[in-house]
Design an enzyme around this catalytic site. Structure first.
Site, PDB file in Angstrom:
ATOM      1  N   CYS A 176     -46.078  28.737 -35.511  1.00 48.88           N
ATOM      2  CA  CYS A 176     -45.308  29.562 -34.581  1.00 48.88           C
ATOM      3  C   CYS A 176     -44.624  28.668 -33.539  1.00 48.88           C
ATOM      4  O   CYS A 176     -43.766  27.879 -33.884  1.00 48.88           O
ATOM      5  CB  CYS A 176     -46.224  30.608 -33.960  1.00 48.88           C
ATOM      6  SG  CYS A 176     -45.387  31.860 -32.994  1.00 48.88           S
ATOM      7  N   ASP A 233     -40.359  38.259 -41.666  1.00 47.98           N
ATOM      8  CA  ASP A 233     -40.612  37.861 -40.283  1.00 47.98           C
ATOM      9  C   ASP A 233     -39.558  38.505 -39.380  1.00 47.98           C
ATOM     10  O   ASP A 233     -38.381  38.163 -39.436  1.00 47.98           O
ATOM     11  CB  ASP A 233     -40.539  36.336 -40.168  1.00 47.98           C
ATOM     12  CG  ASP A 233     -41.036  35.806 -38.832  1.00 47.98           C
ATOM     13  OD1 ASP A 233     -40.855  36.506 -37.813  1.00 47.98           O
ATOM     14  OD2 ASP A 233     -41.593  34.696 -38.811  1.00 47.98           O
ATOM     15  N   HIS A 265     -44.401  37.330 -40.107  1.00 46.80           N
ATOM     16  CA  HIS A 265     -44.690  36.187 -39.243  1.00 46.80           C
ATOM     17  C   HIS A 265     -46.204  35.986 -39.174  1.00 46.80           C
ATOM     18  O   HIS A 265     -46.977  36.922 -39.334  1.00 46.80           O
ATOM     19  CB  HIS A 265     -44.143  36.479 -37.839  1.00 46.80           C
ATOM     20  CG  HIS A 265     -44.201  35.300 -36.921  1.00 46.80           C
ATOM     21  ND1 HIS A 265     -43.283  34.276 -36.972  1.00 46.80           N
ATOM     22  CD2 HIS A 265     -45.068  34.975 -35.934  1.00 46.80           C
ATOM     23  CE1 HIS A 265     -43.580  33.378 -36.051  1.00 46.80           C
ATOM     24  NE2 HIS A 265     -44.655  33.777 -35.407  1.00 46.80           N
TER      25      HIS A 265
END
Length: 296
Positions: A176, A233, A265
């Site tokens: 991330c 995502d 995600h």
């Protein structure tokens, strides 16, 4: 290389995680500006996969960085001989919680020296805040990329000087927020030999603290980066991923991006409802193959 002791011990895991409190402004900030998953706050005491530390040396240390004491967690095989390849593990916005520590132990079981630095320690402790929006606004937005690069350099130096790491075999992986940092670090130093970026932001508006995005450095990467991204995502649209793929192609880069069409995600984050076991396990296999190929 040995295989870590892992377990998938809670089949009802998705339904047990509390949702983060996130207001509308935080939602917009997260999607439009940062590309972070919205599902949950980190669960410090309970991750779906648990990797034990048998036959490992693990611990918490601090490293001097221009007079500051940078906290780190590290894991390495206990009885290794010779210099170990080094993998820097870069956190999500939630800090170095149990999932990130577990990733370090998984790497150590594969004969790597893994180091996860607390890269927000000067700005604050994400575990003390109650929402993603607060973390982004109160901590993440205040962290300069230049500071992060210097901290990672210090970790690489410490790995060689204090833990017998191999200065010729340095890699980085991040998740991330850390995925974006992985791309940037590969452009920052010629010492790095490989990178694996998990669903990190690729495009965005520059700021004083974040003057460049990965797409801006696609033509100056010092090492090949493997990007692992989810086709579903909502924070990192496929359009941006495809723009990065095209930039890498134009640069003639050996870096590559693999897209999991049905993954959201944070599909590797086994402490969150976004976790997808099949994609996470395939991504981990690709990570190990990438490290083996580029570090030897």
């Amino acid at each position: 290389m040995t295989t870590p002791d892992t377990r998938h011990d809670n089949p009802q895991f998705d339904s047990l995680l509390p949702a983060a409190r996130l207001d509308r402004r935080g939602f917009v900030t997260t999607l439009a500006a940062a590309g972070f998953a919205l599902a949950v706050q980190p669960v410090h005491a309970s991750t779906l996969i648990t990797t034990d530390d048998s036959k490992l040396t693990t611990g918490d240390e601090t490293i001097d960085v221009n007079g500051d004491r940078l906290p780190i967690y590290f894991a390495r095989p206990a009885e290794a001989t010779g210099r170990l390849p080094i993998v820097l593990v870069v956190q999500e916005i939630f800090g170095v919680h149990e999932h990130i520590r577990d990733v370090c132990r998984r790497l150590a079981h594969q004969d790597y020296l893994a180091i996860a630095p607390e890269l927000f320690f000067r700005q604050g402790d994400p575990s003390k805040l109650e929402s993603v929006a607060e973390i982004l606004q109160e901590i993440v937005a205040k962290v300069p990329d230049a500071q992060v690069m210097a901290d990672l350099d210090a970790c690489a130096d410490w790995a060689v000087a204090a833990q017998g790491g191999d200065p010729e075999k340095l890699a980085i992986t991040g998740f991330c927020w850390g995925g974006r940092i992985t791309w940037l670090y590969a452009a920052h130093t010629a010492r790095v030999r490989a990178g694996i970026a998990w669903y990190g932001r690729l495009v965005g508006t520059p700021s004083s603290n974040t003057p460049l995005q990965p797409i801006d450095v696609a033509d100056r990467l010092n090492a090949p980066v493997l990007g692992l991204y989810g086709g579903q995502d909502q924070g990192i649209p496929l359009e941006g991923v495809q723009m990065m793929q095209e930039a890498l192609r134009k640069a003639g880069s050996p870096s590559t991006i693999h897209i999991y069409p049905d993954a959201p995600h944070a599909f590797h984050a086994d402490y969150r409802p976004s976790y997808r076991r099949e994609e996470a396990e395939d991504g981990w296999k690709r990570l190990l193959e990438w490290l083996s190929s580029h570090l030897g």
